[in-house]
Design a protein around this motif. Structure first.
Motif, short mmCIF file in Angstrom:
data_model
loop_
_atom_site.label_atom_id
_atom_site.label_comp_id
_atom_site.label_asym_id
_atom_site.label_seq_id
_atom_site.Cartn_x
_atom_site.Cartn_y
_atom_site.Cartn_z
N GLY A 7 0.79 -1.22 0.00
CA GLY A 7 0.00 0.00 0.00
C GLY A 7 0.82 1.27 0.00
N GLU A 8 2.09 1.17 0.37
CA GLU A 8 2.93 2.38 0.36
C GLU A 8 3.27 2.77 -1.07
N SER A 9 3.40 4.07 -1.28
CA SER A 9 3.69 4.57 -2.62
C SER A 9 4.68 5.72 -2.54
N SER A 11 6.73 8.80 -5.46
CA SER A 11 6.84 9.30 -6.82
C SER A 11 8.12 10.13 -6.96
N GLU A 95 3.96 1.78 -6.38
CA GLU A 95 3.12 1.36 -5.26
C GLU A 95 3.40 -0.10 -4.95
#
Length: 135
Positions: A7-9, A11, A95
């Motif tokens: 669930g961690e993302s 960018s 993700e």
């Protein structure tokens, strides 16, 4: 620092310029005129100069490095879907979608050109996720 979990993302943005493309060509040795010669590239299916696809992939690598812990790239499956042109901003997004083993994760990887809101790269990576040693 904890390790990355499902669930961690993260960018990472990269502004692609002609200088970026030229520097990547010099670093990689890929001097394909589609990347370097505007006159030549204008006559191709691209209608002008385009960035090396691996520049967008490198932005994915930087996004992975922003996940918690120490991330070690093990595998990448990717598809280049649309070219990136000089002057465009690439946003790579990752993700964590699955824990494979206690220290290995499957990660969705994408890159978009912000101005066109089009995906230019799509794929999945397998990474090793280790606790960060501050010591």
């Amino acid at each position: 620092m904890p390790i990355a979990t499902v669930g961690e993302s993260a960018s990472h943005d990269v502004q692609v310029t002609t200088e970026t493309i030229d520097a990547f060509a010099a670093l990689s040795g890929d001097e394909n005129p589609i990347h370097l010669d505007e006159s030549y590239a204008a006559e191709t299916m691209f209608g002008g100069r385009v960035a090396h696809g691996m520049i967008a992939a490198a932005a994915v690598s930087a996004a992975l490095a922003s996940l918690p812990g120490d991330i070690v790239y093990l595998q990448q499956d990717l598809t280049f879907e649309d070219p990136v042109r000089p002057g465009e901003m690439v946003r790579a997004a990752v993700e964590v979608i699955e824990e494979l083993e206690s220290d290995r994760l499957r990660v969705r990887t994408e890159a978009f050109v912000d101005a066109r809101e089009e995906r230019v790269l799509d794929g999945e990576a397998i990474v090793l996720s280790l606790p960060h040693d501050d010591g």
